[in-house]
Design an enzyme around this catalytic site. Structure first.
Site, PDB file in Angstrom:
ATOM      1  N   ASP A 230      46.239  57.846  72.306  1.00 47.67           N
ATOM      2  CA  ASP A 230      45.974  58.826  73.064  1.00 47.67           C
ATOM      3  C   ASP A 230      47.457  59.635  73.179  1.00 47.67           C
ATOM      4  O   ASP A 230      48.421  59.343  72.610  1.00 47.67           O
ATOM      5  CB  ASP A 230      45.759  58.380  74.616  1.00 47.67           C
ATOM      6  CG  ASP A 230      45.279  59.445  75.566  1.00 47.67           C
ATOM      7  OD1 ASP A 230      45.309  60.925  75.173  1.00 47.67           O
ATOM      8  OD2 ASP A 230      44.725  59.235  76.703  1.00 47.67           O
TER       9      ASP A 230
HETATM   10  C1  BGC Z   1      43.992  62.562  77.486  1.00 43.55           C
HETATM   11  C2  BGC Z   1      43.188  62.636  76.564  1.00 43.55           C
HETATM   12  C3  BGC Z   1      43.151  63.959  75.552  1.00 43.55           C
HETATM   13  C4  BGC Z   1      44.551  64.173  75.326  1.00 43.55           C
HETATM   14  C5  BGC Z   1      44.607  65.477  74.365  1.00 43.55           C
HETATM   15  C6  BGC Z   1      45.567  62.863  77.022  1.00 43.55           C
HETATM   16  O1  BGC Z   1      46.156  63.061  78.086  1.00 43.55           O
HETATM   17  O2  BGC Z   1      44.115  61.447  78.068  1.00 43.55           O
HETATM   18  O3  BGC Z   1      41.608  62.373  76.836  1.00 43.55           O
HETATM   19  O4  BGC Z   1      42.334  63.792  74.571  1.00 43.55           O
HETATM   20  O5  BGC Z   1      45.256  64.094  76.552  1.00 43.55           O
HETATM   21  O6  BGC Z   1      44.677  66.483  75.361  1.00 43.55           O
END
Ligand code: BGC
Length: 810
Positions: A230
């Site tokens: 993530d």
């Molecule tokens: C979120 C993800 C997301 C990523 C990119 C993260 O903070 O938890 O779900 O895909 O950011 O935006």
């Protein structure tokens, strides 16, 4: 030799390490010399959020227009695998048109609590339904050559302190509840990528959790794709790579790549581990770029129409007293509530889509009702704030009093459903509850339409005749609600989650969201209906519930055998008839109950479902097939799925509390209950959920099987790179840093405190571990952060020196 292997053999160590982190926020690095292209990853999951600004930063406001489909909470309420597959196909078509190789989603986290701020992005409280929906979504997207990134693996069931919290989960609950959805999706759809979560699970960050990333995901489930972090989830890059994390997102301008090279040169990391990761990344890139070579476009009208169809199937008719819906074709209609004009149709955060168009109920209803029928609108409440405005209420009553029926549109304001922030309670705004009371006082025919991504309390349920849960239905949600109210569409959505009476009834309530360091999943496997039904607790609306404008009769249950052995398949047949006057669709649910279990087991567990459409009077047969796993529990001591010999019931129903048919089967298994530690006396509370909840610490500790880690922020302990910035304010330098960041956020959000994005940024800045700052600024280095940390820990001069030296060298 495969093309990936061939390329790998021609790469230098530095090139290989470089491929393992992003070029920026949204792209992988390509290698020109070898003709390896750079591919793009973009948020979803219920639409495309491709930023129009460069990849150097996250900008949640600037993205290309894309179809905003209903959010995952709504998709799951359709219980329709084919429809979710079609949404996946449409999403892929938009990716093809925008040259996006991987869509970041779907999310397969379980709704442990109705208060999780990101529930709108998740499917269900049940792992089987979650897995089936995720599988359909992934298959749909990937059928067109686009990749998905199944997220957030694993146990990211809350937003509070999501970047540092340690989820303490016993092995059975982990396997039976929190991993099963991922397992079904991985085994059944092989997503191109799996995104590891921010949080820790039982002590280790997911981004370096060898057991999760390699032993379970790859060795056990046979996963062959890429594991991506993530955004900003990486703790120790070298440990992470060895544990199975292939790709770090976003990149750190080569800093962690250099760490990988250094570790290999020092013999601390096996180059084979790096090679494996690179080969997977090359395979992914080569596979996905194939689909992106041609110019493509998509049909916006067709996608909008699909979004409307899906929103119509997702809406759940919770109550319909006296058949108040569909609306009679005569008499004036009062349409009350600001959401009828300014719809709530998606949540805030990384999944926020800029829709290609947006329907509202007010306009759509006016188009559908006959000319002779009038629709009169009143605001009913203010969109922002929670104060009850008497003048606005009085106007609502004036409009409602003479109407044949009053449609009252309520829901959660956008500031309540925001990534990064959990809800503090399960109530609607006071102004919404007050509106129902006021309107019900002047008109006996009230229908409530709800727009929200997660359950709400309904203290007014008895005072209204109809309730339609429309969820966050995407850009065509307004039209879909109008379709249902007027009877153009017969509702067929069913709840993918229980609506408890109060938040306090939820089994996780006493230990949600935990913190500051750990969150104990004390309820174990008793999540959602598994608890409510085992404890026979009253709920507002049960799991699987949803009404139709017609009625269905169930009958003729037949099990293929009365006796089953290891490896057998049980076939379950039944017949369903549409006994009412209009065509409709029914979701038939199959639950399994272990009648004589020596280990504790929930009252029933969902193991199958089928949605069928039937014309009036039509009757059809349905068939389910159950493997042994449908009867199994996870035996933590043996480390595997086991079926306990004995009698099981197969239950067929219209909801978890509306079981229409049942049959029995005796299962014999080679598995033997030897000495079962789960039978121990200190685990009795789990055998008696009706009387034992909330679960006390000793019982949970016994189940967990180890001493529970401390949840205290120890005073006087040094802060680390993992300490959330908000927890560092006990030192002067920590306070300064905190204030500096908050001031910066204040400037960015220009004082719009109650806007979702401001709420989210403020919370992220509080909970971001110090190491996460690497993501926010392009100039920071690990050395600078070490300097800042020294200052925070009271070594001001040494820290300052380090910081200055780093600044000098960069
Ligand atoms: C979120 C993800 C997301 C990523 C990119 C993260 O903070 O938890 O779900 O895909 O950011 O935006």
């Amino acid at each position: 030799m495969t093309q990936a292997k061939d390329l790998l053999a021609r790469m230098t160590l530095a090139e290989k390490a470089a491929l393992c982190s992003g070029r920026d926020f949204w792209h992988l690095k390509g290698i020109e010399r070898l003709g390896i292209p750079s591919i793009m990853l973009t948020d979803g999951p219920h639409g495309l959020r491709k930023q129009t600004v460069g990849g150097e930063r996250i900008d949640l406001h600037a993205s290309v227009p894309a179809t905003c489909f209903p959010t995952a909470a709504a998709l799951a309420a359709t219980w329709n695998r084919d429809l979710v597959y079609r949404v996946g196909e449409a999403l892929a078509e938009e990716c093809l048109a925008e040259k996006v190789a991987v869509l970041l989603g779907p999310g397969a986290n379980i709704k442990r609590s109705p208060l999780c701020g990101r529930n709108f992005e998740y499917f269900s409280e049940d792992p089987y339904l979650t897995g089936e929906m995720a599988k359909a979504h992934i298959r749909g997207v990937q059928s067109k050559g686009i990749g998905t990134a199944l997220k957030h693996y694993a146990a990211n069931n809350q937003e509070s302190r999501r970047m540092s919290i340690d989820a303490i989960i016993d092995e059975r609950a982990l396997r039976e509840i929190y991993l099963t959805g991922f397992e079904i999706a991985v085994r059944g759809a092989q997503p191109a990528a799996v995104m590891c979560a921010y949080n820790r699970v039982n002590g280790s960050y997911c981004s370096e959790h060898r057991r999760l990333l390699t032993e379970i995901l790859r060795d056990e489930w046979g996963y062959a794709g890429v594991v991506v972090s993530d955004w900003g989830a990486v703790n120790q890059r070298v440990t992470g790579l060895a544990a199975g994390l292939d790709l770090e997102m976003p990149g750190s301008r080569g800093q962690t790549d250099a760490l990988l090279v250094k570790a290999i040169e020092a013999g601390e990391l096996d180059e084979m581990d790096l090679d494996r990761a690179v080969e997977r990344l090359l395979t992914l890139t080569l596979r996905l770029t194939g689909a992106l070579t041609e110019d493509a476009s998509y049909d916006r009208d067709a996608h909008h129409a699909l979004a409307r169809q899906v929103a119509g199937e997702a809406a759940v008719l919770l109550k319909n007293e006296g058949g108040i819906l569909p609306l009679a074709a005569v008499g004036p209609i009062a349409l009350i509530g600001a959401f009828a004009r300014t719809p709530r149709y998606q949540g805030a955060g990384s999944s926020q889509i800029r829709p290609t168009r947006l329907e509202n109920l007010c306009d759509e209803l006016a188009k559908l009702v006959g000319r002779e029928q009038t629709v009169v609108y009143a605001d009913g409440y203010r969109l922002r704030g929670d104060t009850v405005d008497q003048a606005v209420l009085a106007e609502a009553c004036r409009v409602a009093a003479p109407a044949a029926v009053a449609i009252v549109c309520l829901g959660l304001p956008d500031s309540c459903e925001v990534e990064g922030v959990d809800r503090a309670h399960m109530r609607l705004p006071r102004s919404h509850d007050a509106l129902v009371a006021a309107v019900a006082g002047v008109n006996p025919n009230v229908v409530v339409v709800l727009s929200n991504g997660s359950p709400v309390e309904m203290p007014w349920e008895d005072r209204v005749k109809g309730i339609l849960e429309a969820y966050l239905g995407g850009q065509a949600g307004g039209g879909a609600i109008a379709d249902i109210l007027t009877g153009r569409v017969n509702p067929s959505g069913k709840l993918a989650e229980t609506f408890p009476l109060h938040a306090e009834d939820n089994p996780s309530y006493a230990s949600f969201p935990g913190g500051p360091k750990t969150v104990e999943y004390r309820e174990s496997v008793y999540v959602g209906y598994r608890y409510y039904d085992s404890a026979q607790r009253a709920v507002r609306f049960p799991f699987g519930h949803g009404l139709s404008y017609t009625t269905f009769q169930y009958g003729h249950l037949a099990l293929s055998a009365a006796h089953m052995e290891d490896g057998d398949l049980l076939t379950v047949d039944a017949r369903v008839k549409n006994a009412g006057p209009v065509a409709g669709a029914e979701t038939v649910q199959l639950y399994v109950r272990d009648v004589e279990a020596s280990v504790f087991r929930p009252d029933k567990e969902l193991k199958g479902f089928l949605k069928i459409s039937l014309e009036p009077g039509e009757e059809r047969g349905i068939r389910f097939e159950l493997e042994q796993r449908a009867f199994a529990f996870y035996d933590a001591n043996a480390g595997g799925w086991r079926v306990e010999p004995g009698e099981f019931e197969v239950l067929i129903g219209a909801s978890s509390r509306d079981i229409r048919l049942s049959g029995a089967v005796k299962v014999t298994s080679t598995w033997q209950v030897v000495v079962d530690p789960l039978q121990r006396r200190d685990l009795q509370p789990y055998h008696a959920p009706a009387t034992s909840f909330p679960i006390a610490r000793p019982a949970f500790e016994a189940l967990y099987g180890r001493t529970l880690p401390s949840n205290d922020l120890a005073k006087g302990d040094e802060h680390t790179l993992n300490t959330p910035i908000g927890d560092m304010t006990d030192t002067i330098a920590g306070r300064l840093l905190y204030r500096l960041i908050q001031r910066k956020i204040g400037k960015m959000t220009q004082g719009r405190h109650d806007e979702p994005m401001s709420i989210m940024l403020k919370r992220i800045a509080e909970e971001l571990p110090l190491r996460g700052m690497m993501m926010s600024s392009g100039r920071l280095t690990h050395g600078m952060l070490d300097g800042v940390l020294m200052m925070i820990n009271g070594r001001a001069w040494r820290g300052m020196r380090k910081l200055l030296m780093e600044l000098w060298h960069t």
